[in-house]
Design a protein around this motif. Structure first.
Motif, PDB file in Angstrom:
ATOM      1  N   ALA A  53       0.725  -1.244   0.292  1.00 27.35           N
ATOM      2  CA  ALA A  53       0.081   0.120   0.159  1.00 27.35           C
ATOM      3  C   ALA A  53       0.318   0.954   0.227  1.00 27.35           C
ATOM      4  N   ALA A  54       2.120   1.557   0.761  1.00 25.65           N
ATOM      5  CA  ALA A  54       2.742   2.350   1.080  1.00 25.65           C
ATOM      6  C   ALA A  54       3.315   2.420  -0.708  1.00 25.65           C
ATOM      7  N   LEU A  55       4.265   1.297  -0.787  1.00 28.60           N
ATOM      8  CA  LEU A  55       5.019   1.265  -2.329  1.00 28.60           C
ATOM      9  C   LEU A  55       3.682   1.790  -3.396  1.00 28.60           C
ATOM     10  N   ALA A  56       2.698   1.039  -3.772  1.00 26.91           N
ATOM     11  CA  ALA A  56       1.125   1.825  -4.482  1.00 26.91           C
ATOM     12  C   ALA A  56       1.338   3.644  -4.717  1.00 26.91           C
ATOM     13  N   SER A  57       1.105   4.064  -3.386  1.00 26.23           N
ATOM     14  CA  SER A  57       0.613   5.054  -2.758  1.00 26.23           C
ATOM     15  C   SER A  57       1.425   6.381  -3.629  1.00 26.23           C
ATOM     16  N   GLY A  58       2.787   5.706  -3.188  1.00 26.36           N
ATOM     17  CA  GLY A  58       4.378   6.144  -3.815  1.00 26.36           C
ATOM     18  C   GLY A  58       4.206   6.219  -5.482  1.00 26.36           C
ATOM     19  N   ILE A  59       4.105   5.415  -5.580  1.00 30.25           N
ATOM     20  CA  ILE A  59       4.165   5.116  -7.515  1.00 30.25           C
ATOM     21  C   ILE A  59       3.352   5.831  -8.134  1.00 30.25           C
ATOM     22  N   LEU A  60       2.170   5.856  -7.256  1.00 26.68           N
ATOM     23  CA  LEU A  60       0.405   6.771  -7.965  1.00 26.68           C
ATOM     24  C   LEU A  60       0.304   7.870  -7.786  1.00 26.68           C
ATOM     25  N   LEU A 353       5.226  13.381  -7.337  1.00 21.04           N
ATOM     26  CA  LEU A 353       6.635  13.218  -7.843  1.00 21.04           C
ATOM     27  C   LEU A 353       7.676  13.265  -6.955  1.00 21.04           C
ATOM     28  N   MET A 354       6.675  14.507  -5.748  1.00 22.80           N
ATOM     29  CA  MET A 354       8.284  13.837  -4.626  1.00 22.80           C
ATOM     30  C   MET A 354       8.190  13.292  -3.893  1.00 22.80           C
ATOM     31  N   SER A 355       6.845  13.025  -3.376  1.00 25.97           N
ATOM     32  CA  SER A 355       6.285  11.738  -2.408  1.00 25.97           C
ATOM     33  C   SER A 355       6.797  10.676  -3.766  1.00 25.97           C
ATOM     34  N   PHE A 356       6.927  10.764  -4.725  1.00 24.00           N
ATOM     35  CA  PHE A 356       7.738   9.635  -5.676  1.00 24.00           C
ATOM     36  C   PHE A 356       9.131   9.523  -5.308  1.00 24.00           C
ATOM     37  N   MET A 357       9.503  10.264  -5.525  1.00 25.09           N
ATOM     38  CA  MET A 357      10.903  10.252  -5.081  1.00 25.09           C
ATOM     39  C   MET A 357      11.798  10.252  -3.099  1.00 25.09           C
TER      40      MET A 357
END
Length: 409
Positions: A53-60, A353-357
């Motif tokens: 869930a954390a990984l998907a939230s960042g990627i999305l 984008l920054m959340s993903f980074m």
């Protein structure tokens, strides 16, 4: 006296963050107990639900952030309430841990993003300029509010009913409460009501932006030096506390204290985190954001030093207050920095984008703390490493170009 409609947006964002973040992340440990009894997974597999869930939230974050800037906020949030409520109903029908993981990877992760901090920050950036910090800090406090209410509520339902029935009741109730909230309160932007940010007269023509980002593409953000510096500073600042919190109970046991005292420290941290969010928003409306970021880093570093030196529960409690306040103050400031530097109209894209980074820092940190303990028999090397990385981040802060005036956002 008529209430400025922007404050209703704050209420909506706060309650949606309380419902989404707490339901998907904070309450997972409550749901994990019946999942373990039913499916008998390994501890690693059991924790995969919250991890994906954390990984998907960042990627999305990047694509959904772009959608938030482009499409109707109300419709996206309404879709999010359907995904959140429906996600818990689907979870109740899961026949294996694989299906549980898929539900967290899909509807629950997407619903959390479009109803959570990313969407809320983008919405409030449109409605506020002069009082943006206060508005965002109030909304961000919703996560802490939900953390106080949702886990015990879910625990009560699970104890009162069989867990599958409990999740069905919770999912339906979540939708019934949040969907009308979106329909009645959320307004995409003040112009839809013939208003301007803060309910004031039209602001003067904005000054030239301080960044090189004049378009909205991902590549343009990635070409901007400020964007990278801000992401590195925030990643280094948020990763350390995340790693310590994930290992806090084992850390407390290493210090010859009890697991119950570790749980109490988590509560103390959460309370200080709540206070830090509120204080940060109030100060951020008036202060230089680079200076605030530097001060927060010093506060967090002091908290780490307290954990490093602590030999008693009282000292650890004090360190938890300091660290919690510093970490809490970071979240509203992050939103403020992006809104000030890139404008409200690009808030979804820039924050997504920054959340993903930043995601790699927060995902890797818990494992690094565990690795440090396995290698040395102590968490002290991890704490010293976190302090050193904060020193690096502190140096990077002053390489960030000065932000624009408040009127430019």
């Amino acid at each position: 006296m008529r209430v400025f409609p922007g404050w209703w947006q704050v209420l909506a964002a706060m309650l949606l963050q309380a419902a989404s973040s707490a339901s998907v992340f904070t309450a997972y440990s409550v749901i994990a107990v019946p999942l373990q009894l039913t499916f008998q997974p390994s501890q690693t597999l059991l924790m995969m639900g919250i991890t994906v869930a954390a990984l998907a939230s960042g990627i999305l974050g990047p694509p959904l952030g772009a959608a938030i800037d482009r499409f109707s906020m109300k419709l996206l949030m309404l879709a999010g309430t359907v995904l959140l409520g429906g996600g818990f109903v689907l979870l109740s029908l899961a026949g294996s841990m694989t299906q549980v993981i898929l539900v967290y990877l899909g509807p629950l992760a997407v619903g959390c993003v479009v109803c959570g901090p990313l969407a809320g920050s983008a919405l409030l950036a449109r409605w506020f300029s002069r009082r943006r910090g206060l508005a965002m800090s109030l909304a961000a406090s919703g996560g802490a509010l939900g953390g106080l209410i949702v886990p015990p509520l879910l625990q009560y339902l699970i104890e009162a009913f069989e867990w599958r029935t409990a999740l069905q009741i919770y999912g339906c109730g979540l939708f019934v409460l949040t969907a009308p909230l979106v329909l009645l309160l959320v307004v995409n932007q003040p112009a839809d009501r013939g208003l301007h940010p803060d309910g004031e007269e039209p602001p003067p023509a904005p000054a030239r932006p301080v960044t090189a980002v004049t378009g909205s593409s991902t590549l343009e953000f990635l070409r901007d030096r400020n964007f990278w510096l801000i992401a590195l500073c925030l990643g280094l600042l948020l990763g350390g506390p995340m790693g310590l919190l994930s290992n806090l109970v084992p850390f407390v046991l290493e210090r010859q204290l009890t697991a119950g005292q570790g749980a109490l420290l988590l509560s103390i941290f959460s309370a200080a985190n709540f206070a830090g969010k509120l204080t940060s928003g109030i100060v951020a409306d008036r202060a230089d954001h680079r200076l605030m970021l530097a001060v927060i880093m010093l506060v967090v570093g002091l908290g780490f030093f307290g954990f490093l030196q602590a030999g008693s529960f009282a000292f650890l409690a004090l360190a938890s207050v300091v660290l919690g306040a510093g970490q809490g103050a970071t979240v509203p400031l992050w939103s403020m920095i992006l809104a000030r530097n890139y404008g409200a109209e690009k808030m979804g894209r820039s924050m997504g984008l920054m959340s993903f980074m930043i995601m790699p820092f927060t995902l890797v940190a818990p494992g690094l703390y565990g690795w440090a303990f396995d290698a040395s028999g102590s968490y002290d090397p991890a704490l010293m490493g976190a302090i050193a990385l904060l020193g690096l981040a502190l140096g990077l802060v002053f390489l960030i170009r000065p932000q624009a005036a408040a009127s430019t956002a």
